[in-house]
Design a protein around this motif. Structure first.
Motif, PDB file in Angstrom:
ATOM      1  N   VAL A 183       0.831  -1.202   0.000  1.00 54.32           N
ATOM      2  CA  VAL A 183       0.000   0.000   0.000  1.00 54.32           C
ATOM      3  C   VAL A 183       0.869   1.257   0.000  1.00 54.32           C
ATOM      4  CG1 VAL A 183      -1.910  -1.134   1.170  1.00 54.32           C
ATOM      5  CG2 VAL A 183      -0.138  -0.033   2.531  1.00 54.32           C
ATOM      6  N   LYS A 184       0.273   2.341  -0.490  1.00 56.21           N
ATOM      7  CA  LYS A 184       0.947   3.631  -0.518  1.00 56.21           C
ATOM      8  C   LYS A 184       0.090   4.655   0.218  1.00 56.21           C
ATOM      9  CE  LYS A 184       3.114   2.790  -5.022  1.00 56.21           C
ATOM     10  NZ  LYS A 184       3.250   3.287  -6.423  1.00 56.21           N
ATOM     11  N   ILE A 185       0.743   5.603   0.831  1.00 55.89           N
ATOM     12  CA  ILE A 185       0.032   6.676   1.508  1.00 55.89           C
ATOM     13  C   ILE A 185      -0.400   7.711   0.481  1.00 55.89           C
ATOM     14  CG2 ILE A 185       0.236   8.520   3.235  1.00 55.89           C
ATOM     15  CD1 ILE A 185       2.262   6.771   4.678  1.00 55.89           C
ATOM     16  N   ALA A 186      -1.659   8.148   0.583  1.00 61.12           N
ATOM     17  CA  ALA A 186      -2.202   9.105  -0.370  1.00 61.12           C
ATOM     18  C   ALA A 186      -1.562  10.478  -0.195  1.00 61.12           C
ATOM     19  CB  ALA A 186      -3.719   9.202  -0.205  1.00 61.12           C
ATOM     20  N   ALA A 187      -1.857  11.344  -1.129  1.00 58.55           N
ATOM     21  CA  ALA A 187      -1.235  12.672  -1.128  1.00 58.55           C
ATOM     22  C   ALA A 187      -1.585  13.481   0.112  1.00 58.55           C
ATOM     23  CB  ALA A 187      -1.652  13.435  -2.385  1.00 58.55           C
ATOM     24  N   ASP A 188      -2.745  13.198   0.736  1.00 59.53           N
ATOM     25  CA  ASP A 188      -3.134  13.970   1.919  1.00 59.53           C
ATOM     26  C   ASP A 188      -2.346  13.573   3.161  1.00 59.53           C
ATOM     27  OD1 ASP A 188      -4.202  11.516   2.589  1.00 59.53           O
ATOM     28  OD2 ASP A 188      -6.285  12.175   2.629  1.00 59.53           O
ATOM     29  N   THR A 224      -4.477   9.085   4.557  1.00 62.28           N
ATOM     30  CA  THR A 224      -5.225   7.930   4.090  1.00 62.28           C
ATOM     31  C   THR A 224      -4.346   7.101   3.161  1.00 62.28           C
ATOM     32  OG1 THR A 224      -6.129   9.193   2.236  1.00 62.28           O
ATOM     33  CG2 THR A 224      -7.439   9.123   4.264  1.00 62.28           C
ATOM     34  N   LEU A 225      -4.865   5.928   2.787  1.00 57.91           N
ATOM     35  CA  LEU A 225      -4.147   5.073   1.851  1.00 57.91           C
ATOM     36  C   LEU A 225      -4.594   5.369   0.430  1.00 57.91           C
ATOM     37  CD1 LEU A 225      -4.229   1.609   3.674  1.00 57.91           C
ATOM     38  CD2 LEU A 225      -2.404   3.315   3.682  1.00 57.91           C
ATOM     39  N   ASP A 226      -3.675   5.267  -0.491  1.00 54.70           N
ATOM     40  CA  ASP A 226      -3.990   5.384  -1.907  1.00 54.70           C
ATOM     41  C   ASP A 226      -4.566   4.036  -2.347  1.00 54.70           C
ATOM     42  OD1 ASP A 226      -4.150   5.671  -4.613  1.00 54.70           O
ATOM     43  OD2 ASP A 226      -2.075   6.316  -4.901  1.00 54.70           O
ATOM     44  N   GLU A 227      -5.865   3.996  -2.673  1.00 58.30           N
ATOM     45  CA  GLU A 227      -6.538   2.744  -2.968  1.00 58.30           C
ATOM     46  C   GLU A 227      -6.412   2.327  -4.428  1.00 58.30           C
ATOM     47  OE1 GLU A 227     -10.550   2.904  -1.637  1.00 58.30           O
ATOM     48  OE2 GLU A 227     -10.021   3.234   0.470  1.00 58.30           O
ATOM     49  N   ALA A 228      -5.720   3.105  -5.240  1.00 55.81           N
ATOM     50  CA  ALA A 228      -5.571   2.767  -6.660  1.00 55.81           C
ATOM     51  C   ALA A 228      -4.845   1.424  -6.800  1.00 55.81           C
ATOM     52  CB  ALA A 228      -4.804   3.864  -7.380  1.00 55.81           C
ATOM     53  N   LYS A 277     -16.314   7.515   2.348  1.00 61.47           N
ATOM     54  CA  LYS A 277     -15.101   7.346   3.144  1.00 61.47           C
ATOM     55  C   LYS A 277     -15.468   6.634   4.440  1.00 61.47           C
ATOM     56  CE  LYS A 277     -11.483  10.009   5.509  1.00 61.47           C
ATOM     57  NZ  LYS A 277     -11.014  11.382   5.854  1.00 61.47           N
TER      58      LYS A 277
END
Length: 241
Positions: free
Chosen positions: A8-13, A16-20, A81
């Protein structure tokens, strides 16, 4: 929840997690809950197993997995969310369950992505029903149940009346794998999507950070001849001896 094997990757914010591209799977403790519900129906020879999930549209995939295991129908309480505050999640789920009477309501003990142990117990309180958490063994006779919980140094035995809300632990059963027949049947089973609204709650994720990278390992040799160098490095560099 995201597949534990997914990177998993952390989203830009940063919160949260980047769900892509992330694959979602059934939470392992919820698998125990689904399996127990299926076994109780099989033992009784009648009844209905309904799977509820509070989540985004991606949760439909995990509901279909439960339907493939043998559940009769699913209900997705869809949100944009997932709320951080477990009380907000419990409030929405309890409001949905309150509209119908149930003999037994089962939750997983916790979600392994956030280690939250609270939702099932909060739902029980909101519904005014008896609750036993972290159940590792269960017997039901008519309208009474006996549950065992593993506690520090022993086993706690709890008696309770039905209907009740239980959160289940590892060891209660061994979840079945969906067979091809079940997977095909799941595509035709009803899955109702209900848009719902959750409140802001009182909890907020301030930040998500990845764990620190591990230092590169070091090969000091092979066989007994490497022991001396290994001991020296543990003493002088790692300073653990």
């Amino acid at each position: 929840m995201p597949d534990s094997e997914t990177r998993v990757k952390i989203a830009a914010d940063g919160k949260t997690l980047d769900e892509a591209g992330v694959k979602f799977v059934v939470n392992p403790y919820d698998e125990f809950a689904v399996e127990e519900a299926l076994r109780r129906k099989e033992q009784a020879g009648s009844g209905e197993v309904v799977v509820f999930s509070l989540g985004t549209a991606a949760a439909q995939e995990t509901i279909r997995t439960a339907l493939a295991m043998g559940a009769d129908r699913g209900v997705l309480l869809q949100v944009d969310k997932i709320p951080t505050d477990p009380f907000e999640a419990a409030r929405v789920i309890a409001a949905e369950l309150k509209a119908t009477s149930w003999d037994l309501i089962l939750f997983g003990r916790m979600a392994i992505d956030d280690y939250n142990h609270q939702v099932g117990t909060l739902v029980a309180e909101l519904l005014g029903l008896p609750s036993v958490s972290a159940v590792s063994h269960l017997d039901i006779d008519g309208t009474k149940g006996v549950a065992e919980r593993e506690i520090e140094g022993g086993i706690e035995v709890v008696e309770f009346p039905l209907p009740a809300v239980l959160t289940v632990d590892k060891g209660l059963n061994e979840p079945r794998y969906p067979a091809l027949k079940g997977i095909m049947a799941a595509k035709k089973k009803p899955l109702e999507v209900k848009p719902v609204q959750t409140g802001a709650g009182t909890l907020e994720v301030a930040a998500l950070t990845p764990p620190p990278e591990r230092k590169a390992g070091k090969i000091v040799g092979e066989g007994p001849g490497a022991v001396g160098e290994l001991v020296r490095l543990l003493r002088e560099e790692a300073k653990v001896l």
